[in-house]
Design an enzyme around this catalytic site. Sequence first.
Site, PDB file in Angstrom:
ATOM      1  N   GLU A   1       0.835  -5.253  -8.631  1.00 20.05           N
ATOM      2  CA  GLU A   1       0.421  -3.876  -8.554  1.00 20.05           C
ATOM      3  C   GLU A   1      -0.515  -3.632  -9.745  1.00 20.05           C
ATOM      4  O   GLU A   1      -1.414  -2.534  -9.417  1.00 20.05           O
ATOM      5  CB  GLU A   1       1.873  -3.317  -8.777  1.00 20.05           C
ATOM      6  N   GLU A   2      -0.540  -4.259 -10.754  1.00 20.25           N
ATOM      7  CA  GLU A   2      -1.235  -3.997 -11.996  1.00 20.25           C
ATOM      8  C   GLU A   2      -2.860  -4.286 -11.783  1.00 20.25           C
ATOM      9  O   GLU A   2      -3.553  -3.908 -12.582  1.00 20.25           O
ATOM     10  CB  GLU A   2      -0.615  -4.489 -13.103  1.00 20.25           C
TER      11      GLU A   2
END
Length: 368
Positions: free
Chosen positions: A147-148
Amino acid sequence: MGAQSTEISMPSQSKVLTLLRSLISIRSTTLQEQSVVDFLKTYLMQHSWHVHLQPIPDSSPTRHNIYAYRSKSETDNIRTNVKVLLNSHVDTVPPHIELSEDDETLYGRGSCDAKASMAAQICAVEELIEEGKIAEEDVGLLYVVGEETNHIGMIAANSLNINAQYLLVGEPTEMMIAEGHKGMIKADIVVKGQAGHSGYPERGKSAIVALVDILHDLQHTEWPSDPVLGATTLNLGQISGGVAANVIPEHARADISFRISTNAEQVAAQLRTIVEQPRTDGVHVTLSIRGMQNPVRCETVDVDGVEKFVARYFTDIPYLKGTQKPLLFGPGSILVAHSEKEFVKKDDVIRSVRIIKEIVQKLVHRAT
């Protein structure tokens, strides 16, 4: 809901904090998530969850999303129909920061972004099932990698074909329920001029001067706004150009981003009009839009004592396709996420279990 139904017993408080300590202790910076996925697999299987590890295509090193569900059946078929899908991400930004704590606070990488949300979600739904307030088949858990960085985990999760009516995403929201979050545009502006000796400026074309002119126009443009999500904002993230103080710069570049509160294509069209308008002869300007997503409107639930807000940051929500209605809630603050002092308050983690229980119950009852 009466006071008795919202109380959290001391064993439950200990359980969520113990789970969170374990999660924070495991390094899971992006590309290094597999150890925490393996831990979650073991933990969930020990707590009567069926666990499916989904390989991420073309990932090096090998990584997996984790999807878990309860089922009385021993069939090999994955159960993908749920009323509420609880989700967060297992990866963190670097560097890994070891777990530490005092009487009130847990510190460490991922403590609020977003391992506190995962721990609270898991404990909340387990309590609801044990208390008979929801059925086992009402919920599923989806925890993703990447996600990052590039949202690769949530993108891959689409192939699981999970059919959920609601998606409850855990991110640090300061114990508030989000009405939505802004969209984004990431873009590069590259300018090519003509190099020359700085003593003879008429012989060259400064790429930096042209770029500064463009950026000035962008900063002084009124971008669209929304009555709920607020203003669209521009960030000039990086600027580079030139080779020496006595050389007319031939090249210049700016990397910019928008947090969008309206339609992304509308903002992109406005951006193109400004950047691509005719300027100095002999100067060539190229605009490249590297990413674009519309803002997210979230479903909300009324919970006593819990406020609502608009998140200015971006999440995985728009990358999971389908008809599910998203919600966004979790303990911790985005203002300390990614920092060397990342932390989450123990009381907030404990309280978030109670709030998530109430949210999930209301969503299950709302589902058709």
